[in-house]
Design a protein around this motif. Structure first.
Motif, PDB file in Angstrom:
ATOM      1  N   ARG A 165       3.357  -1.579  -7.331  1.00 60.11           N
ATOM      2  CA  ARG A 165       1.973  -1.356  -6.862  1.00 60.11           C
ATOM      3  C   ARG A 165       0.986  -1.471  -8.015  1.00 60.11           C
ATOM      4  O   ARG A 165      -0.106  -2.015  -7.878  1.00 60.11           O
ATOM      5  CB  ARG A 165       1.861   0.004  -6.184  1.00 60.11           C
ATOM      6  CG  ARG A 165       2.596   0.036  -4.852  1.00 60.11           C
ATOM      7  CD  ARG A 165       2.467   1.379  -4.179  1.00 60.11           C
ATOM      8  NE  ARG A 165       1.100   1.644  -3.777  1.00 60.11           N
ATOM      9  CZ  ARG A 165       0.669   2.822  -3.349  1.00 60.11           C
ATOM     10  NH1 ARG A 165       1.496   3.842  -3.280  1.00 60.11           N
ATOM     11  NH2 ARG A 165      -0.586   2.977  -2.979  1.00 60.11           N
ATOM     12  N   ALA A 200      -2.662 -15.140 -13.255  1.00 64.25           N
ATOM     13  CA  ALA A 200      -3.854 -14.705 -12.518  1.00 64.25           C
ATOM     14  C   ALA A 200      -5.019 -15.663 -12.750  1.00 64.25           C
ATOM     15  O   ALA A 200      -5.940 -15.737 -11.926  1.00 64.25           O
ATOM     16  CB  ALA A 200      -4.249 -13.291 -12.953  1.00 64.25           C
ATOM     17  N   HIS A 220       0.605  -5.110  -8.721  1.00 62.50           N
ATOM     18  CA  HIS A 220      -0.156  -5.714  -7.613  1.00 62.50           C
ATOM     19  C   HIS A 220      -1.655  -5.483  -7.841  1.00 62.50           C
ATOM     20  O   HIS A 220      -2.459  -6.412  -7.781  1.00 62.50           O
ATOM     21  CB  HIS A 220       0.315  -5.073  -6.300  1.00 62.50           C
ATOM     22  CG  HIS A 220      -0.415  -5.553  -5.091  1.00 62.50           C
ATOM     23  ND1 HIS A 220      -0.443  -6.880  -4.700  1.00 62.50           N
ATOM     24  CD2 HIS A 220      -1.162  -4.887  -4.162  1.00 62.50           C
ATOM     25  CE1 HIS A 220      -1.156  -7.002  -3.592  1.00 62.50           C
ATOM     26  NE2 HIS A 220      -1.616  -5.813  -3.252  1.00 62.50           N
ATOM     27  N   LYS A 221      -2.018  -4.243  -8.155  1.00 62.53           N
ATOM     28  CA  LYS A 221      -3.437  -3.921  -8.399  1.00 62.53           C
ATOM     29  C   LYS A 221      -3.942  -4.657  -9.636  1.00 62.53           C
ATOM     30  O   LYS A 221      -5.068  -5.159  -9.675  1.00 62.53           O
ATOM     31  CB  LYS A 221      -3.588  -2.403  -8.625  1.00 62.53           C
ATOM     32  CG  LYS A 221      -3.777  -1.660  -7.337  1.00 62.53           C
ATOM     33  CD  LYS A 221      -4.190  -0.201  -7.452  1.00 62.53           C
ATOM     34  CE  LYS A 221      -4.141   0.484  -8.770  1.00 62.53           C
ATOM     35  NZ  LYS A 221      -4.024   1.932  -8.730  1.00 62.53           N
ATOM     36  N   ARG A 225      -7.267 -11.776 -10.563  1.00 62.05           N
ATOM     37  CA  ARG A 225      -6.988 -13.074  -9.929  1.00 62.05           C
ATOM     38  C   ARG A 225      -8.284 -13.790  -9.568  1.00 62.05           C
ATOM     39  O   ARG A 225      -9.227 -13.181  -9.076  1.00 62.05           O
ATOM     40  CB  ARG A 225      -6.186 -12.873  -8.642  1.00 62.05           C
ATOM     41  CG  ARG A 225      -4.718 -13.168  -8.851  1.00 62.05           C
ATOM     42  CD  ARG A 225      -3.916 -13.069  -7.561  1.00 62.05           C
ATOM     43  NE  ARG A 225      -2.510 -12.882  -7.902  1.00 62.05           N
ATOM     44  CZ  ARG A 225      -1.703 -11.980  -7.366  1.00 62.05           C
ATOM     45  NH1 ARG A 225      -2.137 -11.179  -6.438  1.00 62.05           N
ATOM     46  NH2 ARG A 225      -0.462 -11.895  -7.777  1.00 62.05           N
ATOM     47  N   ALA A 273      -5.381 -19.947  -7.398  1.00 66.25           N
ATOM     48  CA  ALA A 273      -4.448 -19.282  -6.475  1.00 66.25           C
ATOM     49  C   ALA A 273      -3.720 -20.287  -5.579  1.00 66.25           C
ATOM     50  O   ALA A 273      -2.550 -20.098  -5.252  1.00 66.25           O
ATOM     51  CB  ALA A 273      -5.203 -18.269  -5.624  1.00 66.25           C
ATOM     52  N   GLU A 331       5.128 -10.115  -0.127  1.00 67.51           N
ATOM     53  CA  GLU A 331       3.678  -9.908  -0.120  1.00 67.51           C
ATOM     54  C   GLU A 331       3.067 -10.217  -1.489  1.00 67.51           C
ATOM     55  O   GLU A 331       1.958 -10.718  -1.582  1.00 67.51           O
ATOM     56  CB  GLU A 331       3.414  -8.444   0.260  1.00 67.51           C
ATOM     57  CG  GLU A 331       2.062  -8.163   0.850  1.00 67.51           C
ATOM     58  CD  GLU A 331       1.903  -6.674   1.168  1.00 67.51           C
ATOM     59  OE1 GLU A 331       0.783  -6.195   1.091  1.00 67.51           O
ATOM     60  OE2 GLU A 331       2.912  -5.990   1.474  1.00 67.51           O
ATOM     61  N   ASP A 332       3.770  -9.903  -2.555  1.00 67.70           N
ATOM     62  CA  ASP A 332       3.253 -10.208  -3.894  1.00 67.70           C
ATOM     63  C   ASP A 332       4.440 -10.476  -4.823  1.00 67.70           C
ATOM     64  O   ASP A 332       4.924  -9.578  -5.514  1.00 67.70           O
ATOM     65  CB  ASP A 332       2.390  -9.067  -4.430  1.00 67.70           C
ATOM     66  CG  ASP A 332       1.625  -9.486  -5.689  1.00 67.70           C
ATOM     67  OD1 ASP A 332       2.032 -10.494  -6.342  1.00 67.70           O
ATOM     68  OD2 ASP A 332       0.632  -8.822  -6.033  1.00 67.70           O
ATOM     69  N   ASP A 342       0.835  -1.200   0.000  1.00 66.98           N
ATOM     70  CA  ASP A 342       0.000   0.000   0.000  1.00 66.98           C
ATOM     71  C   ASP A 342       0.871   1.251   0.000  1.00 66.98           C
ATOM     72  O   ASP A 342       0.364   2.366   0.062  1.00 66.98           O
ATOM     73  CB  ASP A 342      -0.914   0.012   1.232  1.00 66.98           C
ATOM     74  CG  ASP A 342      -1.914  -1.133   1.178  1.00 66.98           C
ATOM     75  OD1 ASP A 342      -2.371  -1.459   0.062  1.00 66.98           O
ATOM     76  OD2 ASP A 342      -2.218  -1.718   2.237  1.00 66.98           O
ATOM     77  N   ASN A 396       0.290 -20.130  -5.224  1.00 66.16           N
ATOM     78  CA  ASN A 396       0.860 -19.794  -3.911  1.00 66.16           C
ATOM     79  C   ASN A 396       1.364 -21.004  -3.147  1.00 66.16           C
ATOM     80  O   ASN A 396       1.674 -20.900  -1.960  1.00 66.16           O
ATOM     81  CB  ASN A 396      -0.190 -19.078  -3.042  1.00 66.16           C
ATOM     82  CG  ASN A 396      -0.634 -17.789  -3.692  1.00 66.16           C
ATOM     83  OD1 ASN A 396       0.147 -17.124  -4.360  1.00 66.16           O
ATOM     84  ND2 ASN A 396      -1.899 -17.441  -3.524  1.00 66.16           N
ATOM     85  N   GLN A 441      -4.443  -8.270  -8.783  1.00 64.56           N
ATOM     86  CA  GLN A 441      -5.562  -8.403  -7.841  1.00 64.56           C
ATOM     87  C   GLN A 441      -6.907  -8.317  -8.556  1.00 64.56           C
ATOM     88  O   GLN A 441      -7.843  -9.032  -8.229  1.00 64.56           O
ATOM     89  CB  GLN A 441      -5.498  -7.283  -6.808  1.00 64.56           C
ATOM     90  CG  GLN A 441      -4.874  -7.722  -5.497  1.00 64.56           C
ATOM     91  CD  GLN A 441      -5.039  -6.649  -4.436  1.00 64.56           C
ATOM     92  OE1 GLN A 441      -5.104  -5.461  -4.752  1.00 64.56           O
ATOM     93  NE2 GLN A 441      -5.079  -7.078  -3.188  1.00 64.56           N
ATOM     94  N   ALA A 442      -6.978  -7.426  -9.557  1.00 63.62           N
ATOM     95  CA  ALA A 442      -8.256  -7.193 -10.237  1.00 63.62           C
ATOM     96  C   ALA A 442      -8.726  -8.417 -11.015  1.00 63.62           C
ATOM     97  O   ALA A 442      -9.926  -8.627 -11.196  1.00 63.62           O
ATOM     98  CB  ALA A 442      -8.132  -5.994 -11.172  1.00 63.62           C
TER      99      ALA A 442
END
Ligand SMILES: [Fe+2]
Length: 361
Positions: free
Chosen positions: A76, A174, A79-80, A86, A178, A131-132, A23, A182, A83-84
């Motif tokens: 970042r 993505a 990452h976004k 995944r 997951a 974290e990512d 963040d 991971n 995330q959008a």
């Protein structure tokens, strides 16, 4: 600065650089003294390696490959982006990309690399925010690809197309479940074949974005192909593999091997380079292997090394004209006793060589 395994961290070490979360919040500031609480927290976040500073490595200061601010903003963004999309199972219905942000990030990477020092060597390997990993890896592969393309004499337009391919090369991950991406243990054969679909998924997803050049989009499906014909998904060989895909494939392989993963520790750069440059069963085109040998330092700044006379030290700098023979700040004698620090310039010391990479002291 130097890189150490987190289990070797102790009071007396300080963090060399800020640690941010994704963040953009600074969790730990550069210079903070490590204590058990901080080490526990970093360990639980997934860190296996830290970049630290103490009196031994004073004056060892690598220059980042791109500015810290650009790296953080690009990570970042990725990452976004991940995330959008995944977890979406319908690739055609997955949300779109912020193409302007992607192109802006790629242009900024190209501009920094192209305007930087001519013939700059890739002499630093950082530590990723666990974290990512995917977002960190995407950015590092884009940056390394920019350095390779630049060394190959690409013009700005080709560099941008290459870097777009590098940044988005694994976007298809993505769409892989997951729990598989991971997984904290090594993949079983069945897992690997499912993971291998990420290139096909990425290519399908990017085919929606015709603003991205076809050669950049092709990187998603071709970056695991190998000139030997032993890659996947199609087993292409030689010149069937576009040069952008070869570059990104090599950079992603190098970055993957030299990064900590949940199931293994990073490998030394010299071992990763051995894989990239192997001529026995070549994975990459000869002209790329030449570039790697001129560009990627086998002993990056901050690495512990042992010299052939038994002394131990930390790589301080990598001369452009002799990247396999760095300047080493020698701090321990062969028995591991502290000695007055001296800098040995291996490029000017023909009788000495690096004989090993010890685990840290
Ligand atoms: Fe990949």
């Amino acid at each position: 600065m130097r890189l150490i395994s987190i289990d070797k961290a102790h009071f007396g070490h300080s963090l060399y650089e800020h640690i941010f979360n994704l963040d953009g919040q600074c969790l730990f500031t550069a210079g903070i003294k490590l204590d058990a609480n901080i080490v526990d927290r970093l360990s639980s976040m997934g860190y296996k390696t830290l970049v630290i500073a103490d009196t031994l490595d004073a004056s060892i200061e690598p220059r980042p490959l791109i500015s810290d601010g650009l790296r953080l903003s690009a990570v970042r963004l990725m990452h976004k982006t991940f995330q959008a999309i995944r977890g979406k199972t319908d690739i055609d219905a997955a949300p779109g990309l912020d193409l302007k942000a992607v192109f802006d990030a790629c242009n900024a990477i190209v501009d920094e690399v192209a305007m930087g020092e001519r013939r700059r060597v890739v002499d630093v390997i950082g530590v990723k925010n666990p974290e990512d990993y995917a977002a960190e890896h995407a950015v590092q592969v884009a940056v390394l690809s920019a350095y390779v393309g630049s060394r190959m004499g690409y013009n700005l337009m080709h560099l941008r197309d290459l870097v777009v391919g590098g940044l988005l090369h694994d976007i298809g991950e993505a769409f892989v479940p997951a729990e598989l991406v991971n997984k904290k243990t090594k993949y079983a054969p069945d897992d690997s074949s499912k993971m291998q679909l990420h290139g096909v998924f990425g290519f399908k997803y990017l085919s929606r974005f015709t603003e991205i050049k076809a050669t950049s989009r092709a990187v998603t499906i071709q970056h695991h192909e190998r000139v030997s014909g032993k890659g996947y998904p199609k087993g292409l060989s030689g010149t069937q593999i576009h040069q952008y895909s070869g570059i990104v494939g090599a950079c992603e392989s190098f970055d993957g091997m030299t990064s900590d993963r949940p199931y293994r520790l990073r490998q030394p750069a010299i071992l990763a380079l051995g894989v990239l440059m192997s001529s026995k069963e070549p994975q990459f085109a000869p002209e790329l292997r030449d570039i790697f040998s001129q560009l990627f330092a086998p002993f990056p700044v901050g690495t512990w090394v042992t010299l052939s006379d038994g002394r131990h030290g930390i790589v301080k700098a990598v001369p452009k004209e002799a990247i396999t023979r760095p300047d080493v700040k020698v701090v321990y004698d062969p028995l591991g006793q502290t000695i007055p620090a001296t800098v040995v310039r291996l490029s000017q010391s023909p009788t000495l060589r690096i004989s090993g990479i010890p685990s840290e002291f």
